[in-house]
Scaffold this active site. Structure first.
Site, short mmCIF file in Angstrom:
data_model
loop_
_atom_site.label_atom_id
_atom_site.label_comp_id
_atom_site.label_asym_id
_atom_site.label_seq_id
_atom_site.Cartn_x
_atom_site.Cartn_y
_atom_site.Cartn_z
N SER B 87 33.87 31.36 31.24
CA SER B 87 34.81 32.30 30.61
C SER B 87 36.22 32.08 31.14
CB SER B 87 34.35 33.76 30.68
OG SER B 87 33.16 33.89 29.89
N HIS B 92 48.95 38.09 34.23
CA HIS B 92 50.27 38.39 33.66
C HIS B 92 51.01 39.13 34.77
CE1 HIS B 92 48.55 37.20 29.89
NE2 HIS B 92 47.55 38.03 30.12
N CYS B 107 30.78 34.56 33.56
CA CYS B 107 29.40 34.75 33.11
C CYS B 107 28.44 33.97 34.00
CB CYS B 107 29.25 34.26 31.68
SG CYS B 107 30.28 35.22 30.57
#
Lengths: 143, 143
Positions: B87, B92, B107
């Protein structure tokens, strides 16, 4: 047999996750959308998935910086991300589970819910699991 | 004045977000970590941030597919993502808010919490807001 990972928030984290004062507004809304769909051709197709995510970004009035898609092979899943000036939209798909795990994390005035609508129209999920999380609560002025 | 986005889950979504049977196991653990840090030089530095995220991926025993970093300018924030076979890890940052919003979505057997530890050691946050969400609950065999 897979063991479910521990998801309990630790006591230290719970103490930190306190309610915030009224003059704190969220920096962005993050939608976590797990969609189950029988459209397995779409779940494997990097080009069509990229189109859907870009349409979603457009619907949200978000500005695309970069897009990156990775296929795990023919008839296999996809990992993709659209990097936005307002954060990102990402997808991880598992056609073998008829599943797409999508994140729509958009800050500022862009509309995360409009992006979700575009994605749901494309995947036509028969089951969904949706979480909404306020990210990065920062101080703003009160009206 | 910024308006807080609506975060309430709709009635239709609440009806869909039902508890799952015991033979359903999560497909992945997604950690949403908002970290407030005075290390604003780090918050602006794409190269150092990439190093931190790659170290985090390594600590989680995850396989890196691609990494992409975008700087919004000198002394400005960064948007970055490390795409994983399991994944993704994304960031940010808003140095003007001393804030990094980080996602660790991993995952399988990889260890999301080990990745979070590496990231917290790097940013030394004075405040954190952490959510953990089980993603893509899929059927697995029972022991």
């Amino acid at each position: 047999v897979a063991i479910a990972p521990a998801v309990a928030v630790t006591a230290a984290e719970a103490a930190i996750n306190k309610p915030l004062p009224l003059n704190i507004r969220p920096n962005g809304l993050h939608i976590l959308a797990d969609l189950w769909s029988t459209k397995t051709d779409l779940l494997c197709n990097t080009e069509r998935i990229a189109q859907v995510l870009l349409r979603a970004a457009s619907a949200a009035n978000a500005q695309v910086l970069q897009q990156h898609m990775h296929s795990f092979g023919e008839h296999k899943g996809v990992t993709g991300v659209v990097m936005l000036a307002e954060s990102h939209i990402s997808i991880h798909s598992w056609p073998e589970h008829q599943l797409a795990a999508i994140d729509i994390f958009i800050c500022g005035q862009a509309n995360s819910n409009a992006a979700l609508t575009v994605i749901e129209l494309a995947f036509e999920p028969y089951r969904t699991q949706i979480h909404r999380v306020e990210r990065g609560l920062v101080k703003t002025e009160i009206a």
